[in-house]
Scaffold this motif. Structure first.
Motif, PDB file in Angstrom:
ATOM      1  N   ASP A   1      25.182  -6.918  10.266  1.00 31.21           N
ATOM      2  CA  ASP A   1      24.904  -6.378   8.946  1.00 31.21           C
ATOM      3  C   ASP A   1      24.455  -4.929   9.108  1.00 31.21           C
ATOM      4  OD1 ASP A   1      24.176  -5.787   6.410  1.00 31.21           O
ATOM      5  OD2 ASP A   1      22.728  -7.399   6.175  1.00 31.21           O
ATOM      6  N   ALA A   2      25.133  -4.010   8.435  1.00 30.71           N
ATOM      7  CA  ALA A   2      24.826  -2.588   8.583  1.00 30.71           C
ATOM      8  C   ALA A   2      23.421  -2.259   8.113  1.00 30.71           C
ATOM      9  CB  ALA A   2      25.852  -1.757   7.812  1.00 30.71           C
ATOM     10  N   TYR A   3      22.869  -3.049   7.195  1.00 36.48           N
ATOM     11  CA  TYR A   3      21.552  -2.756   6.636  1.00 36.48           C
ATOM     12  C   TYR A   3      20.503  -3.765   7.097  1.00 36.48           C
ATOM     13  CZ  TYR A   3      24.849  -0.263   3.727  1.00 36.48           C
ATOM     14  OH  TYR A   3      25.883   0.523   3.300  1.00 36.48           O
ATOM     15  N   PHE A   4      20.755  -4.375   8.245  1.00 38.10           N
ATOM     16  CA  PHE A   4      19.864  -5.404   8.776  1.00 38.10           C
ATOM     17  C   PHE A   4      18.444  -4.875   8.944  1.00 38.10           C
ATOM     18  CE2 PHE A   4      18.031  -7.017  12.808  1.00 38.10           C
ATOM     19  CZ  PHE A   4      17.800  -8.327  12.432  1.00 38.10           C
ATOM     20  N   TRP A   5      18.298  -3.685   9.547  1.00 38.36           N
ATOM     21  CA  TRP A   5      16.968  -3.142   9.818  1.00 38.36           C
ATOM     22  C   TRP A   5      16.249  -2.776   8.523  1.00 38.36           C
ATOM     23  CZ3 TRP A   5      15.481  -3.997  14.552  1.00 38.36           C
ATOM     24  CH2 TRP A   5      16.429  -4.058  15.575  1.00 38.36           C
ATOM     25  N   ASN A   6      16.974  -2.158   7.612  1.00 32.39           N
ATOM     26  CA  ASN A   6      16.327  -1.738   6.369  1.00 32.39           C
ATOM     27  C   ASN A   6      15.899  -2.929   5.528  1.00 32.39           C
ATOM     28  OD1 ASN A   6      15.663   0.476   4.408  1.00 32.39           O
ATOM     29  ND2 ASN A   6      17.144  -0.650   3.168  1.00 32.39           N
ATOM     30  N   VAL A   7      16.720  -3.981   5.502  1.00 29.95           N
ATOM     31  CA  VAL A   7      16.361  -5.172   4.713  1.00 29.95           C
ATOM     32  C   VAL A   7      15.087  -5.805   5.262  1.00 29.95           C
ATOM     33  CG1 VAL A   7      17.082  -7.516   4.120  1.00 29.95           C
ATOM     34  CG2 VAL A   7      18.705  -5.632   3.923  1.00 29.95           C
ATOM     35  N   ARG A   8      14.999  -5.983   6.577  1.00 29.75           N
ATOM     36  CA  ARG A   8      13.789  -6.564   7.179  1.00 29.75           C
ATOM     37  C   ARG A   8      12.559  -5.694   6.922  1.00 29.75           C
ATOM     38  NH1 ARG A   8      14.461  -7.790  13.367  1.00 29.75           N
ATOM     39  NH2 ARG A   8      12.334  -8.537  13.023  1.00 29.75           N
ATOM     40  N   PHE A   9      12.740  -4.399   7.076  1.00 31.67           N
ATOM     41  CA  PHE A   9      11.628  -3.461   6.911  1.00 31.67           C
ATOM     42  C   PHE A   9      11.106  -3.467   5.478  1.00 31.67           C
ATOM     43  CE2 PHE A   9      10.384   1.209   6.536  1.00 31.67           C
ATOM     44  CZ  PHE A   9       9.108   0.989   7.022  1.00 31.67           C
ATOM     45  N   GLN A  10      12.001  -3.339   4.515  1.00 30.05           N
ATOM     46  CA  GLN A  10      11.571  -3.270   3.115  1.00 30.05           C
ATOM     47  C   GLN A  10      11.005  -4.606   2.636  1.00 30.05           C
ATOM     48  OE1 GLN A  10      11.346  -0.399   1.923  1.00 30.05           O
ATOM     49  NE2 GLN A  10      12.677   0.703   3.351  1.00 30.05           N
ATOM     50  N   GLN A  11      11.539  -5.701   3.121  1.00 35.87           N
ATOM     51  CA  GLN A  11      10.994  -7.009   2.722  1.00 35.87           C
ATOM     52  C   GLN A  11       9.579  -7.198   3.238  1.00 35.87           C
ATOM     53  OE1 GLN A  11      13.779  -9.982   4.029  1.00 35.87           O
ATOM     54  NE2 GLN A  11      14.936  -9.927   2.114  1.00 35.87           N
ATOM     55  N   ALA A  12       9.317  -6.779   4.466  1.00 38.05           N
ATOM     56  CA  ALA A  12       7.963  -6.886   5.006  1.00 38.05           C
ATOM     57  C   ALA A  12       6.990  -6.027   4.200  1.00 38.05           C
ATOM     58  CB  ALA A  12       7.950  -6.478   6.480  1.00 38.05           C
ATOM     59  N   LEU A  13       7.411  -4.822   3.829  1.00 42.55           N
ATOM     60  CA  LEU A  13       6.547  -3.950   3.031  1.00 42.55           C
ATOM     61  C   LEU A  13       6.311  -4.522   1.642  1.00 42.55           C
ATOM     62  CD1 LEU A  13       7.924  -0.399   3.949  1.00 42.55           C
ATOM     63  CD2 LEU A  13       5.859  -1.514   4.794  1.00 42.55           C
ATOM     64  N   ASP A  14       7.359  -5.084   1.033  1.00 39.45           N
ATOM     65  CA  ASP A  14       7.208  -5.687  -0.297  1.00 39.45           C
ATOM     66  C   ASP A  14       6.206  -6.836  -0.267  1.00 39.45           C
ATOM     67  OD1 ASP A  14       8.965  -3.933  -1.448  1.00 39.45           O
ATOM     68  OD2 ASP A  14      10.703  -5.259  -1.255  1.00 39.45           O
ATOM     69  N   GLU A  15       6.285  -7.653   0.772  1.00 38.45           N
ATOM     70  CA  GLU A  15       5.355  -8.775   0.891  1.00 38.45           C
ATOM     71  C   GLU A  15       3.919  -8.279   1.036  1.00 38.45           C
ATOM     72  OE1 GLU A  15       4.205 -12.888   1.365  1.00 38.45           O
ATOM     73  OE2 GLU A  15       5.848 -11.794   0.429  1.00 38.45           O
ATOM     74  N   LEU A  16       3.723  -7.230   1.829  1.00 35.36           N
ATOM     75  CA  LEU A  16       2.374  -6.684   2.008  1.00 35.36           C
ATOM     76  C   LEU A  16       1.841  -6.104   0.706  1.00 35.36           C
ATOM     77  CD1 LEU A  16       2.765  -4.954   5.478  1.00 35.36           C
ATOM     78  CD2 LEU A  16       1.276  -6.881   4.939  1.00 35.36           C
ATOM     79  N   ARG A  17       2.691  -5.370  -0.017  1.00 41.14           N
ATOM     80  CA  ARG A  17       2.243  -4.783  -1.285  1.00 41.14           C
ATOM     81  C   ARG A  17       1.906  -5.847  -2.303  1.00 41.14           C
ATOM     82  NH1 ARG A  17       7.216  -0.611  -0.613  1.00 41.14           N
ATOM     83  NH2 ARG A  17       6.124   1.000   0.579  1.00 41.14           N
ATOM     84  N   THR A  18       2.659  -6.931  -2.307  1.00 38.81           N
ATOM     85  CA  THR A  18       2.364  -8.024  -3.244  1.00 38.81           C
ATOM     86  C   THR A  18       1.028  -8.674  -2.914  1.00 38.81           C
ATOM     87  OG1 THR A  18       4.728  -8.448  -3.541  1.00 38.81           O
ATOM     88  CG2 THR A  18       3.204 -10.211  -4.158  1.00 38.81           C
ATOM     89  N   LEU A  19       0.795  -8.916  -1.624  1.00 42.38           N
ATOM     90  CA  LEU A  19      -0.436  -9.587  -1.218  1.00 42.38           C
ATOM     91  C   LEU A  19      -1.666  -8.703  -1.417  1.00 42.38           C
ATOM     92  CD1 LEU A  19       0.836 -11.310   2.040  1.00 42.38           C
ATOM     93  CD2 LEU A  19       0.325 -12.401  -0.145  1.00 42.38           C
ATOM     94  N   GLN A  20      -1.510  -7.388  -1.279  1.00 43.96           N
ATOM     95  CA  GLN A  20      -2.645  -6.497  -1.463  1.00 43.96           C
ATOM     96  C   GLN A  20      -3.108  -6.461  -2.911  1.00 43.96           C
ATOM     97  OE1 GLN A  20      -1.246  -2.825   0.183  1.00 43.96           O
ATOM     98  NE2 GLN A  20      -1.649  -3.434   2.300  1.00 43.96           N
ATOM     99  N   GLU A  21      -2.230  -6.845  -3.834  1.00 46.12           N
ATOM    100  CA  GLU A  21      -2.598  -6.907  -5.238  1.00 46.12           C
ATOM    101  C   GLU A  21      -3.088  -8.295  -5.636  1.00 46.12           C
ATOM    102  OE1 GLU A  21      -2.627  -4.361  -7.287  1.00 46.12           O
ATOM    103  OE2 GLU A  21      -1.896  -2.987  -5.753  1.00 46.12           O
TER     104      GLU A  21
END
Length: 774
Positions: A89-109
């Motif tokens: 998948d050409a966007y494999f790294w970006n998908v993993r990276f952004q999903q991890a950040l989204d999860e952290l931002r959700t939990l911080q709220e």
């Protein structure tokens, strides 16, 4: 820019880089060329390039919404007899990276509970893993690309992406990663060393923007790989192309874009955090010009996954007032972010450059940057030199094993001083021990650059895939410049030793010392004194830190830690060729958080070790990013948690003092939104007066109190405290309540209730007895 049969070419007269000092114009193309090529360029002769994804396999916006971190595209049939190979998948790294950040931002709220605590640990683990895997892949593929640089394209394992007019070296796309050589192929910067500095600025700006950017403006994973004298910039592939740009310019200001007012507001808010000035951008008079906050050639794309991505950040911070004798120095001699942040007025990223020629206030912007440069040279550097002289005991380098010089760069950067001003700093100091320290740093950097240059020359000369010649270059050059026996009166009197001494002396007089004087203005010691002041152990430690150079332990002990008369290295002493990967510190940040979370959930003595590891991690991060309110806050929290578990009272008070200092600095740098998530300063002072008190962060309905961290109680009857921030009108009111007093009140209430129940029971018994008697 024109497209022909899926490949891109720059038409004659397309955008150019123009230097303020009148150097030659050169064509320029941005990283978005590669993003477009990754999606549109077909394979030649039916051969699929590594990491290539055909257009028909590119996902839609809906695909990205449903994507998981392990999503892959359809499998491709391999040659007969080789089985099937699953396409990457050409966007494999970006998908993993952004999903991890989204999860952290959700939990911080979210309100912190044990369940959220576990999810938060999992999210930090996911971020650490994707960052670690990215660094590993960047190093593995980067070494292959650099090692094959001088081979013919048909012999390369990873073929380059074909583009024309690129300001820099070749670009490669492999497994969802974009690699770009930081070389001065178009003679824009004057030297490959300066091109490498530009790549370093790109990474540093990416880190700064990552720490202050709005959650809606995202960044790719990024790193630099230094190997065999060359530097590669590595980025994760993003779902963008030339049609997705909404802010900035992808052709060096020839055509400006401002398609979304909301994006402009986001970038303005980010610029205010960095103290950057908005200005009119554009290089062509008859085209539309817009007021942007940041450099003209910044790119903000609205990706096909619905996210905003910022790219091309190498000139995010303004330059120093340029030296007209140095070619295009406004592109790489930039002011430190710390200095820009403390400046009285915002500064323009395009000062002293042709990118701001359309701005009517360009002259004012130039004057503001000139005043900031004068402030740096006339006040900041002398004050820092006085600080070093005052604390000279901390910088004494009489012991060759001292690692004090490693802490010099973070201290200079925190003060807003670039390392190129070491010579000026040297001339302002009056203490010999401090001058020796500064000299050791300067000579280490000169030797590093010279060694990289010789490795590049060896690569061009050999043009073959082997490390043996390069190992010989490293060993022979270190033997040449660090020839120790020549400093002793009783050196080996043999003819061979005499010739070696002459070669070393010639190298220092004709190469190293001139480079030392030209690279660090202000340094003016004679060459013979330079030779006598070399601290071999200090030089080795700095080369190990900056280049990844590693020698065997026996060699270090024999040549550096003992008083051997002769310094000589053999091939067996070099463990491996220097390879340095510099990344966004995401691994260190994630480990710091994970260790803190582990310490909070651990009720054993191991908790102190977890918090100590957390302190070490955040300290390393702050060395590279000293003005991050979040990192300072988390470092203070880890120090506080260690202090309340410390048995030694003096050590506990020291940790609390350090925590208070980091709290104060964090709150000073934080904006209103960040302060709502951090403790008030007086909380630490209050905790200090109350000896052993643990902090529990809670969420209060109807207020702006945000939960920062969840801590379970340790042991029965432990003393606790609740500390938070209250108030919606912007006033921060400390809420400090001792739970022990509340528990006592509850216990009293329970006792009173029990007594009342007992009295009621007694009354009932008396009534029953009376009834029986009757």
């Amino acid at each position: 820019m024109e497209a022909h049969n899926g490949s891109f070419t720059l038409a004659e007269g397309d955008s150019v880089y123009e230097a303020s000092s009148g150097e030659k114009q050169s064509t320029y193309a941005t990283m978005s060329d590669c993003y477009g090529l990754a999606q549109q360029q077909p394979p030649e002769n039916g051969v699929r390039s590594v990491g290539y994804v055909p257009p028909e396999q590119n996902g839609t916006a809906g695909d990205y919404e449903d994507a998981t971190g392990l999503k892959r595209v359809a499998a491709a049939a391999a040659a007969e007899g080789s089985g099937k190979v699953e396409a990457f998948d050409a966007y494999f790294w970006n998908v993993r990276f952004q999903q991890a950040l989204d999860e952290l931002r959700t939990l911080q709220e979210s309100v912190m509970t044990p369940q959220v605590h576990r999810r938060l640990a999992n999210a930090w683990t996911a971020l650490r893993d994707v960052a670690h895997d990215f660094v590993y892949a960047a190093q593995a593929y980067g070494k292959i690309i650099i090692g094959e640089k001088e081979l013919h394209e048909s012999h390369k394992t990873i073929p380059p992406v074909k583009t024309t007019g690129v300001a820099g070296g070749e670009k490669y796309i492999v497994k969802g990663l974009i690699f770009k050589f930081a070389t001065d192929d178009k003679k824009i910067y004057g030297d490959d060393e300066m091109a490498a500095k530009v790549a370093g600025h790109e990474l540093k700006s990416c880190v700064r923007l990552f720490n202050v950017a709005d959650t809606r403006v995202r960044l790719p994973l990024m790193a630099t790989v230094d190997y065999l004298g060359f530097r590669l910039t590595v980025m994760s592939l993003l779902p963008i192309d030339h049609s997705t740009i909404v802010y900035g310019s992808d052709n060096a200001g020839r055509q400006m874009h401002l398609k979304d007012v909301a994006v402009a507001e986001h970038m303005k808010a980010i610029a205010e955090r960095l103290n950057l000035k908005g200005h009119v951008c554009g290089t062509v008079p008859d085209t539309p010009h817009f007021e942007l906050h940041g450099p003209t050639d910044i790119e903000v794309h609205h990706g096909r996954d619905g996210n905003l991505y910022a790219l091309d950040l190498s000139r995010l911070f303004p330059p120093e007032k340029p030296d007209t004798k140095v070619q295009a120095c406004y592109l790489y001699r930039l002011l430190r972010p710390e200095l820009v942040l403390r400046n009285e007025v915002p500064l323009s990223s395009d000062a002293f450059s042709k990118f701001g020629c359309a701005d009517r206030e360009a002259h004012t912007s130039d004057e503001e940057v000139a005043r900031a440069t004068a402030f740096l040279l006339g006040k900041v550097i002398p004050e820092f030199a006085a600080y070093l002289d005052l604390d000279q005991c901390l910088f004494h380098t009489c012991h060759p094993t001292d690692k004090v010089s490693m802490s010099l760069a973070p201290k200079m950067h925190a003060a807003g001083i670039n390392m190129r001003h070491l010579g000026r700093l040297w001339s302002c100091t009056n203490t010999q021990s401090v001058r020796d320290l500064l000299y050791n740093e300067m000579i280490s950097r000169v030797i590093k650059n010279q060694l990289r240059r010789k490795l590049r020359e060896q690569m061009i000369k050999e043009k073959r895939l082997t490390e043996t010649p390069h190992r010989g270059v490293v060993i022979s050059y270190l033997n040449l410049v660090l020839n120790r026996h020549m400093f002793s009166k009783a050196f080996d009197p043999s003819e061979e030793a005499h010739l070696q001494e002459e070669r070393t002396l010639r190298e220092w007089q004709q190469c190293i010392h001139p480079r030392l004087v030209s690279t660090f203005p202000g340094y003016n010691d004679p060459v013979n004194k330079s030779l006598q002041d070399v601290n071999l152990m200090g030089v080795y430690l700095r080369l190990k830190e900056m280049m990844g150079l590693e020698l065997s332990k026996d060699c270090v002990r024999k040549c550096f830690r003992t008083q051997e008369r002769r310094f000589y290295l053999y091939d067996q002493d070099l463990i491996q060729l220097p390879c340095k990967v510099t990344h966004m510190d995401l691994i260190t940040v994630a480990e710091g958080h994970l260790m803190a979370l582990s310490g909070e959930s651990d009720s054993t003595s191991m908790a102190t070790q977890f918090f100590q590891w957390s302190i070490d991690s955040f300290s390393r991060v702050i060395d590279t990013n000293p003005n991050s309110p979040a990192y300072l806050f988390h470092l203070a929290m880890a120090q506080y948690q260690l202090a309340v578990r410390e048995a030694d009272e003096s050590e506990a008070m020291r940790l609390l003092d350090s925590a208070k200092s980091h709290f104060e600095r964090s709150m000073k740098l934080a904006n209103f939104k960040e302060k709502r998530t951090l403790l008030t300063l007086t909380a630490v002072e209050w905790a200090k007066r109350c000896a052993r008190i643990r902090l529990v962060f809670t969420h209060r309905a109807g207020t702006t109190v945000k939960c920062c961290c969840w801590l379970p109680p340790i042991g029965p009857g432990g003393q606790h405290a609740v500390v938070g921030l209250a108030g919606k009108d912007g006033s921060f009111e400390e809420v400090v309540v001792q739970e022990k007093e509340k528990e006592k009140e509850k216990e009293k209430e329970k006792e009173e209730e029990k007594e009342e129940e007992e009295e009621k029971k007694k009354k009932k018994k008396k009534k029953k007895k009376k009834k029986k008697k009757k």
